[in-house]
Design a protein around this motif. Sequence first.
Motif, PDB file in Angstrom:
ATOM      1  N   LYS A 332      24.874 -11.474 -13.092  1.00 23.68           N
ATOM      2  CA  LYS A 332      23.985 -12.859 -12.186  1.00 23.68           C
ATOM      3  C   LYS A 332      22.651 -12.385 -11.765  1.00 23.68           C
ATOM      4  CE  LYS A 332      28.468 -14.813 -13.096  1.00 23.68           C
ATOM      5  NZ  LYS A 332      28.691 -16.042 -13.745  1.00 23.68           N
ATOM      6  N   PHE A 333      23.141 -11.337 -11.336  1.00 19.93           N
ATOM      7  CA  PHE A 333      21.973 -10.842 -10.773  1.00 19.93           C
ATOM      8  C   PHE A 333      20.433 -10.390 -11.729  1.00 19.93           C
ATOM      9  CE2 PHE A 333      25.073  -9.479  -7.293  1.00 19.93           C
ATOM     10  CZ  PHE A 333      24.904  -9.899  -6.554  1.00 19.93           C
ATOM     11  N   VAL A 334      20.825 -10.256 -12.787  1.00 13.68           N
ATOM     12  CA  VAL A 334      19.439 -10.484 -13.471  1.00 13.68           C
ATOM     13  C   VAL A 334      19.056 -11.479 -13.669  1.00 13.68           C
ATOM     14  CG1 VAL A 334      19.369  -9.836 -16.244  1.00 13.68           C
ATOM     15  CG2 VAL A 334      21.113  -8.201 -14.878  1.00 13.68           C
ATOM     16  N   ALA A 343      16.931  -9.024  -5.838  1.00 13.93           N
ATOM     17  CA  ALA A 343      18.069  -9.158  -6.716  1.00 13.93           C
ATOM     18  C   ALA A 343      17.491  -7.618  -7.065  1.00 13.93           C
ATOM     19  CB  ALA A 343      18.077 -10.188  -7.631  1.00 13.93           C
ATOM     20  N   ALA A 344      16.499  -6.993  -7.319  1.00 14.02           N
ATOM     21  CA  ALA A 344      16.474  -5.465  -7.939  1.00 14.02           C
ATOM     22  C   ALA A 344      16.845  -4.671  -6.830  1.00 14.02           C
ATOM     23  CB  ALA A 344      14.825  -5.006  -8.344  1.00 14.02           C
ATOM     24  N   GLU A 345      17.212  -4.929  -5.654  1.00 12.92           N
ATOM     25  CA  GLU A 345      17.634  -3.828  -5.209  1.00 12.92           C
ATOM     26  C   GLU A 345      19.029  -3.437  -5.811  1.00 12.92           C
ATOM     27  OE1 GLU A 345      17.400  -4.189  -0.612  1.00 12.92           O
ATOM     28  OE2 GLU A 345      15.551  -5.009  -1.427  1.00 12.92           O
ATOM     29  N   MET A 346      19.795  -5.201  -5.479  1.00 12.00           N
ATOM     30  CA  MET A 346      21.478  -4.491  -6.154  1.00 12.00           C
ATOM     31  C   MET A 346      21.515  -4.051  -7.867  1.00 12.00           C
ATOM     32  SD  MET A 346      24.429  -5.364  -5.553  1.00 12.00           S
ATOM     33  CE  MET A 346      25.043  -6.437  -4.508  1.00 12.00           C
ATOM     34  N   ALA A 393      23.755  -8.380   4.727  1.00  7.34           N
ATOM     35  CA  ALA A 393      22.110  -8.888   4.511  1.00  7.34           C
ATOM     36  C   ALA A 393      21.104  -9.853   4.084  1.00  7.34           C
ATOM     37  CB  ALA A 393      21.390  -7.414   4.660  1.00  7.34           C
ATOM     38  N   THR A 394      21.663 -10.230   2.906  1.00  8.96           N
ATOM     39  CA  THR A 394      20.891 -10.521   1.783  1.00  8.96           C
ATOM     40  C   THR A 394      21.297 -12.026   3.098  1.00  8.96           C
ATOM     41  OG1 THR A 394      20.421  -9.088   0.454  1.00  8.96           O
ATOM     42  CG2 THR A 394      19.948 -11.058  -0.061  1.00  8.96           C
ATOM     43  N   VAL A 395      20.148 -13.058   2.811  1.00 10.92           N
ATOM     44  CA  VAL A 395      20.579 -14.352   2.945  1.00 10.92           C
ATOM     45  C   VAL A 395      20.105 -15.406   1.873  1.00 10.92           C
ATOM     46  CG1 VAL A 395      19.862 -16.609   4.697  1.00 10.92           C
ATOM     47  CG2 VAL A 395      19.864 -14.296   5.208  1.00 10.92           C
ATOM     48  N   GLN A 401      20.648 -18.875  -7.260  1.00  4.65           N
ATOM     49  CA  GLN A 401      20.960 -18.476  -8.226  1.00  4.65           C
ATOM     50  C   GLN A 401      21.908 -17.447  -7.813  1.00  4.65           C
ATOM     51  OE1 GLN A 401      22.284 -18.611 -11.840  1.00  4.65           O
ATOM     52  NE2 GLN A 401      21.159 -20.319 -12.427  1.00  4.65           N
ATOM     53  N   LEU A 402      20.691 -16.600  -7.219  1.00  6.04           N
ATOM     54  CA  LEU A 402      21.387 -15.384  -5.588  1.00  6.04           C
ATOM     55  C   LEU A 402      22.107 -15.788  -5.322  1.00  6.04           C
ATOM     56  CD1 LEU A 402      20.135 -12.746  -4.998  1.00  6.04           C
ATOM     57  CD2 LEU A 402      19.401 -13.621  -3.309  1.00  6.04           C
TER      58      LEU A 402
END
Length: 502
Positions: A332-334, A343-346, A393-395, A401-402
């Motif tokens: 999903k994050f890809v 999303a690269a952090e996840m 923390a991510t909004v 998609q995020l």
Amino acid sequence: MIRIETERNIDRLRQVALLQQAELTRLHARLVILTQELAHARGTNAVAALQLELTLLHEQLTARTQALFGRSSEQRPRPPAPDQPPPPRPGHGPRAQATLPLVEVVHVLDGPDQQCPQCGDALRPWAAHYETADEIDVVERTFRVVRHQRQKYTCRCGACIETALGPRKLRAGGRYSVDFALAVAVAKYADHAPLARQVRQMARAGLVVDTQTLWDQLLALAGHLTPTYDALWDAVRAAPVVRFDETRWPLLDSPTATKWHAWAAASDAGIAYRILGARSTDAAAVVLGDFAGIAVTDGYEVYQTLRTRRVHDATGPPAFTLAHCWAHARRKFVTAAPAYPIAAEMLELIGWLYDIERVAQDAPAAERAACRADYRTTWSRAVIAHLDAWLTATVALPRSQLGLAIRYVRDLWAGLTHFLDDARIPLDTNLVERGMRALALGRKNHYGSRSERGTQVAALFYTLIESAKLTGVEPERYLRAAAIRAIDAPGTVTLPRDLLAS
């Protein structure tokens, strides 16, 4: 000429799409500036919300561009370790062929050439000196008619007549050998060659046959191997941890063709398939049977529904524990990463989880389980804490998609983190997904099955062949051994692991 014109048209379309992409990107950038100026002039704090909307638009544009020109891959570049040699360059040279028979052919000069051009004396062979070069050759497959003549014996008294035994038969009076049926099964279910294609190949080799005849051989062979198929299902589901997955498998010429699905279960014992006419909770109940261990699945809700049903039904099969797959979460994050660099952090955090698993896998076999449990309790739990904080923390907009990726992980959080408390649980369902590739290739080549009986035969042969691969046994060797034992002693079960010691 037509090919050149087609390539030119494709190039023009690609140039138009790229120009449109550049124009849209410019407009988006201008829109950001104007939106920020408008929000500042109005004295509002709507910039953040508007920025999320703009990011969503950029995400949709990126998704369209990826669909047109991008590569379909989940792989992401990883920096090499400092002390690790660089990866080998792509390409290949001559490969050793240790399993092929070696045939030596000596080439000699023609008679007129066996004379020295300087002195005119006759040339003589230089013992043990050759210029050697290897060449890979092919021996075409051939068919033959074997006429078995079973000798009859009689006694002078006329009271006794005996006949010598003949070869093994798939069925009484059958004309085709066991090896012929095995070759057809391997070609269709291991090499994914439809029966019609095999008929054409056999015709070029001189054998005139039709698809119905080939199907009859598969059906007869499957009849002998059914006990082994059933035993493999039981062996797979007897494991404490089993991965489950499903994919579509059309039943051709059926009004419910699109509803048929192939279900798969994989464990250390092998991988087993069952093709059913639905993708529902009831179908999942058939696949799981009375399984009461740990089921590792993706986020498909029927598994959770089935588990809830069994928890509240004391008279039915026992409930099972449900764990979820980190590879699906990562996917999903890809998908979101091109439009949301954050999303690269996840993805990096999920990569750490896999790095920890690799370190544990490098431990000696006797200590591997204890190391995995220890590493998960310390290192993996710390990574999960970082993951939890990042998700909080991510909004993101819920429909982006995020936002969908974050919601997916949150909804499955209990199942995704269950591996921390049980070292037997794998991080993902990749084992069963790799096994699904065979069905995907078969579906692409022969489109599914033509009858319900065909789905059963397909499930049987895919189960035996893919389980043999998973166990490290050559599929054709395994099918031959299992078939011969079952023909000699009907009902005999042969699992792939039975051939490892032989």
